[in-house]
Design an enzyme around this catalytic site. Structure first.
Site, PDB file in Angstrom:
ATOM      1  N   HIS A  11       0.823  -1.220   0.000  1.00  0.00           N
ATOM      2  CA  HIS A  11       0.000   0.000   0.000  1.00  0.00           C
ATOM      3  C   HIS A  11       0.849   1.257   0.000  1.00  0.00           C
ATOM      4  CE1 HIS A  11      -3.719  -2.288   1.730  1.00  0.00           C
ATOM      5  NE2 HIS A  11      -3.489  -2.556   0.455  1.00  0.00           N
ATOM      6  N   THR A  50      -4.317  -7.855  11.008  1.00  0.00           N
ATOM      7  CA  THR A  50      -5.159  -7.297   9.949  1.00  0.00           C
ATOM      8  C   THR A  50      -6.573  -7.839  10.076  1.00  0.00           C
ATOM      9  OG1 THR A  50      -5.436  -7.002   7.551  1.00  0.00           O
ATOM     10  CG2 THR A  50      -4.427  -9.062   8.277  1.00  0.00           C
ATOM     11  N   GLU A  65      -8.121 -10.379  17.669  1.00  0.00           N
ATOM     12  CA  GLU A  65      -9.410 -11.094  17.695  1.00  0.00           C
ATOM     13  C   GLU A  65      -9.653 -11.700  16.322  1.00  0.00           C
ATOM     14  OE1 GLU A  65     -11.738  -7.703  18.638  1.00  0.00           O
ATOM     15  OE2 GLU A  65     -11.505  -6.841  16.643  1.00  0.00           O
TER      16      GLU A  65
HETATM   17  N1  APR Z   1      -2.178  -6.852  18.225  1.00  0.00           N
HETATM   18  C1  APR Z   1      -2.663  -7.585  17.193  1.00  0.00           C
HETATM   19  N2  APR Z   1      -3.742  -7.232  16.460  1.00  0.00           N
HETATM   20  C2  APR Z   1      -4.342  -6.079  16.795  1.00  0.00           C
HETATM   21  C3  APR Z   1      -3.901  -5.255  17.859  1.00  0.00           C
HETATM   22  C4  APR Z   1      -2.765  -5.690  18.579  1.00  0.00           C
HETATM   23  N3  APR Z   1      -2.272  -4.978  19.607  1.00  0.00           N
HETATM   24  N4  APR Z   1      -4.736  -4.177  17.936  1.00  0.00           N
HETATM   25  C5  APR Z   1      -5.647  -4.328  16.955  1.00  0.00           C
HETATM   26  N5  APR Z   1      -5.429  -5.467  16.275  1.00  0.00           N
HETATM   27  C6  APR Z   1      -6.170  -6.016  15.131  1.00  0.00           C
HETATM   28  C7  APR Z   1      -7.643  -5.660  15.120  1.00  0.00           C
HETATM   29  O1  APR Z   1      -8.389  -6.614  15.856  1.00  0.00           O
HETATM   30  C8  APR Z   1      -7.966  -5.726  13.617  1.00  0.00           C
HETATM   31  O2  APR Z   1      -8.349  -7.043  13.256  1.00  0.00           O
HETATM   32  O3  APR Z   1      -5.630  -5.444  13.964  1.00  0.00           O
HETATM   33  C9  APR Z   1      -6.639  -5.379  12.942  1.00  0.00           C
HETATM   34  C10 APR Z   1      -6.611  -3.997  12.331  1.00  0.00           C
HETATM   35  O4  APR Z   1      -7.558  -3.984  11.294  1.00  0.00           O
HETATM   36  P1  APR Z   1      -7.740  -2.651  10.422  1.00  0.00           P
HETATM   37  O5  APR Z   1      -7.854  -1.481  11.323  1.00  0.00           O
HETATM   38  O6  APR Z   1      -8.835  -2.931   9.434  1.00  0.00           O
HETATM   39  O7  APR Z   1      -6.348  -2.490   9.662  1.00  0.00           O
HETATM   40  P2  APR Z   1      -5.848  -3.292   8.384  1.00  0.00           P
HETATM   41  O8  APR Z   1      -6.402  -4.675   8.363  1.00  0.00           O
HETATM   42  O9  APR Z   1      -4.370  -3.146   8.332  1.00  0.00           O
HETATM   43  O10 APR Z   1      -6.499  -2.450   7.174  1.00  0.00           O
HETATM   44  C11 APR Z   1      -6.145  -2.849   5.863  1.00  0.00           C
HETATM   45  O11 APR Z   1      -7.336  -0.930   5.006  1.00  0.00           O
HETATM   46  O12 APR Z   1      -7.866   1.288   5.202  1.00  0.00           O
HETATM   47  C12 APR Z   1      -7.068   0.388   4.524  1.00  0.00           C
HETATM   48  O13 APR Z   1      -5.036   0.885   3.504  1.00  0.00           O
HETATM   49  C13 APR Z   1      -5.608   0.678   4.750  1.00  0.00           C
HETATM   50  O14 APR Z   1      -3.779  -0.888   4.859  1.00  0.00           O
HETATM   51  C14 APR Z   1      -5.072  -0.593   5.380  1.00  0.00           C
HETATM   52  C15 APR Z   1      -6.095  -1.630   4.974  1.00  0.00           C
END
Ligand code: APR
Length: 239
Positions: free
Chosen positions: A112, A180, A208
């Site tokens: 990204h 993620t 989760e």
């Molecule tokens: N340790 C592990 N996992 C965690 C923690 C932690 N301390 N805190 C949060 N999480 C998990 C959440 O439960 C969630 O499942 O990380 C995940 C974050 O999800 P998103 O906020 O959706 O982020 P991501 O999956 O990286 O988003 C993907 O979406 O908006 C676009 O380009 C952006 O790269 C991003 C893409």
């Protein structure tokens, strides 16, 4: 030299950087609960109001450069895995921060893009960008003004290095998905690809269950800085 066909492919998302002080997107207090992604993470949003988009990424860039933001134990563990299994690990991150690099990871694909890089919309040149971007900034390569944008992939745009990612998924033996939510494709489809094409063992390490939780052979839930080092230690001990 990046490995031709690493046996371990790792996908990371915003959750791995959460304990380093960087916000995730979809947690209850996440970035998309505060700002509309259509306004700041789409080509149309940039065309409509480039100053707002620059303001959004400038604030995130300054946040990333804050001394308090450092790689955590999960970033360090993945770098140790790469050191322990040279040429056998490819890390594909959805994150635009530089915490994997700062932890010592070398073989990384930022699918990204990267917050600390800028791209000229006119000539396509990409360069380091540690400072604020603005519509007044001229491109160092072509001199054009007004076309500088964060080197970040927005919704509706093609992620980077997809051919290299799919080639690695097709040949891997182990696919790890860390931090993620499994909401955004193509990254959310990587687990199915690794299973179908490579018949890889797939593991989700997340706070989760993600949207794709049922697709993984194995799942370990908890904060990344706790669960990732333990899992990496097991992998390295097995060798
Ligand atoms: N340790 C592990 N996992 C965690 C923690 C932690 N301390 N805190 C949060 N999480 C998990 C959440 O439960 C969630 O499942 O990380 C995940 C974050 O999800 P998103 O906020 O959706 O982020 P991501 O999956 O990286 O988003 C993907 O979406 O908006 C676009 O380009 C952006 O790269 C991003 C893409």
């Amino acid at each position: 030299m990046a490995p031709e066909s690493p046996s371990i492919v790792i996908l990371t998302g915003a959750g791995i950087s959460k304990e380093s002080g960087l916000d995730t997107f979809r947690d209850k207090d996440g970035i998309w609960s505060r700002v509309r992604l259509e306004d700041v993470a789409t080509p149309a949003g940039f065309a409509a109001d480039p100053r707002r988009v620059h303001g959004f990424y400038n604030a995130r860039r300054r946040g990333l450069l804050d001394d308090a933001v450092r790689p955590n134990a999960a970033h360090r563990a993945l770098a140790e895995l790469e050191q322990g299994r040279p040429d056998d690990v490819l890390l594909v991150t959805q994150n635009i921060d530089n915490l994997h690099e700062r932890a010592g990871q070398r073989n990384i694909i930022h699918m990204h893009g990267e917050l600390l890089k800028a791209r000229c919309a006119a000539c396509g040149a990409v360069g380091e960008c540690p400072d604020d971007l603005s519509v007044e900034l001229a491109c160092a390569a072509c001199g054009g003004v007004g076309g500088m944008r964060p080197h970040v992939v927005w919704f509706g745009e093609m992620p980077l290095e997809m051919d290299r990612i799919y080639a690695a998924l097709a040949a891997c033996r182990l696919f790890l998905s860390i931090g993620t939510s499994g909401n955004v494709y193509p990254a959310a489809g990587f687990v199915a690809e690794a299973r179908k094409v490579a018949r890889a063992h797939t593991v989700e390490l997340n706070l989760e269950p993600s949207e794709g939780a049922s697709l993984f052979h194995e799942a370990i839930y908890g904060p990344a800085s706790s669960v990732v080092p333990g899992y990496v230690a097991k992998l390295l001990d097995r060798d």
